[in-house]
Scaffold this motif. Sequence first.
Motif, PDB file in Angstrom:
ATOM      1  N   MET A   1      -5.401  12.045  -2.768  1.00 35.56           N
ATOM      2  CA  MET A   1      -6.528  11.644  -1.920  1.00 35.56           C
ATOM      3  C   MET A   1      -7.847  11.966  -2.595  1.00 35.56           C
ATOM      4  N   LYS A   2      -8.735  11.017  -2.554  1.00 32.02           N
ATOM      5  CA  LYS A   2     -10.068  11.280  -3.079  1.00 32.02           C
ATOM      6  C   LYS A   2     -10.829  12.148  -2.092  1.00 32.02           C
ATOM      7  N   ARG A   3     -11.871  12.794  -2.630  1.00 35.20           N
ATOM      8  CA  ARG A   3     -12.635  13.702  -1.779  1.00 35.20           C
ATOM      9  C   ARG A   3     -13.164  13.011  -0.520  1.00 35.20           C
ATOM     10  N   LYS A   4     -13.675  11.785  -0.723  1.00 37.10           N
ATOM     11  CA  LYS A   4     -14.257  11.111   0.443  1.00 37.10           C
ATOM     12  C   LYS A   4     -13.186  10.693   1.445  1.00 37.10           C
ATOM     13  N   GLU A   5     -11.950  10.492   0.969  1.00 41.30           N
ATOM     14  CA  GLU A   5     -10.853  10.167   1.881  1.00 41.30           C
ATOM     15  C   GLU A   5     -10.441  11.393   2.696  1.00 41.30           C
TER      16      GLU A   5
ATOM     17  N   ILE B   1       0.448   4.930  19.256  1.00 39.28           N
ATOM     18  CA  ILE B   1      -0.439   5.683  18.355  1.00 39.28           C
ATOM     19  C   ILE B   1       0.163   5.760  16.953  1.00 39.28           C
ATOM     20  N   THR B   2       1.460   6.082  16.871  1.00 30.06           N
ATOM     21  CA  THR B   2       2.109   6.194  15.561  1.00 30.06           C
ATOM     22  C   THR B   2       2.062   4.853  14.823  1.00 30.06           C
ATOM     23  N   GLY B   3       2.348   3.755  15.539  1.00 26.68           N
ATOM     24  CA  GLY B   3       2.310   2.429  14.913  1.00 26.68           C
ATOM     25  C   GLY B   3       0.920   2.080  14.404  1.00 26.68           C
ATOM     26  N   LEU B   4      -0.109   2.397  15.192  1.00 33.46           N
ATOM     27  CA  LEU B   4      -1.482   2.088  14.792  1.00 33.46           C
ATOM     28  C   LEU B   4      -1.886   2.885  13.556  1.00 33.46           C
ATOM     29  N   VAL B   5      -1.586   4.192  13.561  1.00 30.54           N
ATOM     30  CA  VAL B   5      -2.003   5.024  12.429  1.00 30.54           C
ATOM     31  C   VAL B   5      -1.237   4.647  11.161  1.00 30.54           C
ATOM     32  N   VAL B   6       0.078   4.439  11.289  1.00 29.70           N
ATOM     33  CA  VAL B   6       0.868   4.050  10.115  1.00 29.70           C
ATOM     34  C   VAL B   6       0.403   2.682   9.597  1.00 29.70           C
ATOM     35  N   GLY B   7       0.104   1.762  10.517  1.00 27.08           N
ATOM     36  CA  GLY B   7      -0.412   0.454  10.120  1.00 27.08           C
ATOM     37  C   GLY B   7      -1.725   0.569   9.366  1.00 27.08           C
ATOM     38  N   PHE B   8      -2.594   1.464   9.840  1.00 27.40           N
ATOM     39  CA  PHE B   8      -3.890   1.681   9.177  1.00 27.40           C
ATOM     40  C   PHE B   8      -3.691   2.247   7.772  1.00 27.40           C
ATOM     41  N   VAL B   9      -2.822   3.258   7.662  1.00 27.08           N
ATOM     42  CA  VAL B   9      -2.570   3.870   6.348  1.00 27.08           C
ATOM     43  C   VAL B   9      -1.954   2.849   5.393  1.00 27.08           C
ATOM     44  N   LEU B  10      -1.039   2.030   5.891  1.00 27.51           N
ATOM     45  CA  LEU B  10      -0.425   0.990   5.056  1.00 27.51           C
ATOM     46  C   LEU B  10      -1.458   0.011   4.523  1.00 27.51           C
ATOM     47  N   LYS B  11      -2.492  -0.204   5.311  1.00 26.33           N
ATOM     48  CA  LYS B  11      -3.532  -1.149   4.929  1.00 26.33           C
ATOM     49  C   LYS B  11      -4.450  -0.565   3.858  1.00 26.33           C
ATOM     50  N   VAL B  12      -4.845   0.707   4.049  1.00 28.09           N
ATOM     51  CA  VAL B  12      -5.848   1.265   3.134  1.00 28.09           C
ATOM     52  C   VAL B  12      -5.243   2.063   1.972  1.00 28.09           C
ATOM     53  N   ARG B  13      -4.163   2.787   2.221  1.00 24.08           N
ATOM     54  CA  ARG B  13      -3.544   3.583   1.149  1.00 24.08           C
ATOM     55  C   ARG B  13      -2.029   3.551   1.291  1.00 24.08           C
ATOM     56  N   PRO B  14      -1.412   2.400   1.023  1.00 29.73           N
ATOM     57  CA  PRO B  14       0.050   2.295   1.226  1.00 29.73           C
ATOM     58  C   PRO B  14       0.834   3.314   0.418  1.00 29.73           C
ATOM     59  N   ASP B  15       0.239   3.789  -0.683  1.00 31.14           N
ATOM     60  CA  ASP B  15       0.952   4.762  -1.515  1.00 31.14           C
ATOM     61  C   ASP B  15       1.074   6.127  -0.836  1.00 31.14           C
ATOM     62  N   LEU B  16       0.330   6.327   0.251  1.00 27.11           N
ATOM     63  CA  LEU B  16       0.429   7.618   0.952  1.00 27.11           C
ATOM     64  C   LEU B  16       1.666   7.693   1.844  1.00 27.11           C
ATOM     65  N   ILE B  17       2.329   6.561   2.053  1.00 28.93           N
ATOM     66  CA  ILE B  17       3.567   6.598   2.834  1.00 28.93           C
ATOM     67  C   ILE B  17       4.641   7.295   2.007  1.00 28.93           C
TER      68      ILE B  17
ATOM     69  N   ALA C   1       1.661   1.036  -5.603  1.00 30.54           N
ATOM     70  CA  ALA C   1       0.397   1.526  -6.136  1.00 30.54           C
ATOM     71  C   ALA C   1       0.665   2.511  -7.266  1.00 30.54           C
ATOM     72  N   PRO C   2      -0.096   2.433  -8.337  1.00 32.13           N
ATOM     73  CA  PRO C   2       0.167   3.301  -9.477  1.00 32.13           C
ATOM     74  C   PRO C   2       0.039   4.786  -9.116  1.00 32.13           C
ATOM     75  N   GLU C   3       0.870   5.566  -9.772  1.00 33.93           N
ATOM     76  CA  GLU C   3       0.941   7.006  -9.512  1.00 33.93           C
ATOM     77  C   GLU C   3      -0.332   7.720  -9.965  1.00 33.93           C
ATOM     78  N   GLU C   4      -0.880   7.253 -11.102  1.00 30.95           N
ATOM     79  CA  GLU C   4      -1.996   7.982 -11.710  1.00 30.95           C
ATOM     80  C   GLU C   4      -3.342   7.568 -11.106  1.00 30.95           C
ATOM     81  N   GLY C   5      -4.285   8.477 -11.234  1.00 30.34           N
ATOM     82  CA  GLY C   5      -5.661   8.172 -10.875  1.00 30.34           C
ATOM     83  C   GLY C   5      -5.897   7.934  -9.398  1.00 30.34           C
ATOM     84  N   LYS C   6      -4.994   8.426  -8.569  1.00 26.16           N
ATOM     85  CA  LYS C   6      -5.150   8.198  -7.136  1.00 26.16           C
ATOM     86  C   LYS C   6      -5.245   9.506  -6.375  1.00 26.16           C
ATOM     87  N   SER C   7      -5.253  10.601  -7.109  1.00 23.09           N
ATOM     88  CA  SER C   7      -5.318  11.874  -6.418  1.00 23.09           C
ATOM     89  C   SER C   7      -6.732  12.130  -5.985  1.00 23.09           C
TER      90      SER C   7
END
Lengths: 96, 235
Positions: A1-5, B190-206, B229-235
């Motif tokens: 996660m980025k800082r802003k996230e 609530i769970t469906g909405l939040v998981v749907g949101f995460v899938l939209k913006v950061r699917p790699d967080l699933i 989504a690539p493993e690197e550069g996303k932290s």
Amino acid sequence: MKRKEIIFGLLLAALVALFLSPFASPWPDGLERVAEDKGFLQKAEEVKPVVSSPLPDYVFPGLKNEKVATSLAGVLGTLAMFGVGYGVARLLKKRS
Amino acid sequence: MHIPDGFLSTGTWVPAWLLSAGGLGYSLKKTAQAMKDRMIPLMGVMSAFIFAAQMVNFPVMGGTSGHLLGGVLAAVLLGPFAGAIVLSCVLIVQCLIFQDGGLTALGANIFNMAIIGAMGGYLFYKVLILLMPSRKGIIVAAAVASWFSVFAAATICALELAISGTSPIAVVVPAMAGVHAIIGLGEAVITGLVVGFVLKVRPDLIYGQAFSHGAGASSSPCGGMLGGAPEEGKS
């Protein structure tokens, strides 16, 4: 996660506590409702809590306005909870 | 569904403490083995969000309310073990700081909402995503599994009350299961909405997607249909 996230996520949680928690339904939850209907709610009222908590029932002490007191307790709890979750995760990372 | 002190007999809350301690110990071990740096802030944010969301009771019917438990939500993002740890942390803070749930009953509450709610719920979710391997499938699976987790936790909570002699089994089990079948609908939304949101913006967080090491999406149960989504550069 980025800082802003991280900040976005934490801010979202804090906003839920700040603006939604004071307007939560005051009705008893599922277990309380069943305990009341089935006549065993008094079993919980008979015992004193083993430890006394600093902010019982999510109310910050010393504030007249109950909504503000709930809101404040909620935000403080949310920020503290972030610290606990983050801290536990860091400790686990160190041990791995 | 936080059980207060006084509802459970000693013969119930002591074994519940032991079961939870075992389950939590195992979860800590498994999480430490698979811990990645990127999971650290996510565990903090999930703890904070679930705590805040649990404060917001929504009305369900005739003078009864319910709130998110968040077990499946935490497990879908963090996996069953770290998810159970997050739920346990929330329950411990609620008990000690806010007097929500009794100290003797804490073991049972952790068992019901973290072990059954997060780990049991995740198992159900995992079966469902194998049957529905798509982006939409993940949302549906998370929603359905979260409903199931609330229903299962409530039923087990009722069994603990029955074993304690607090209320007859034929009375308390249908009552708890019935009301939580309705509360669970809120959990699913609530769970469906939040998981749907995460899938939209950061699917790699699933969980099972970016956290799967090395080979990336191919080794995940979702089989790369999230675009991997690539493993690197996303932290």
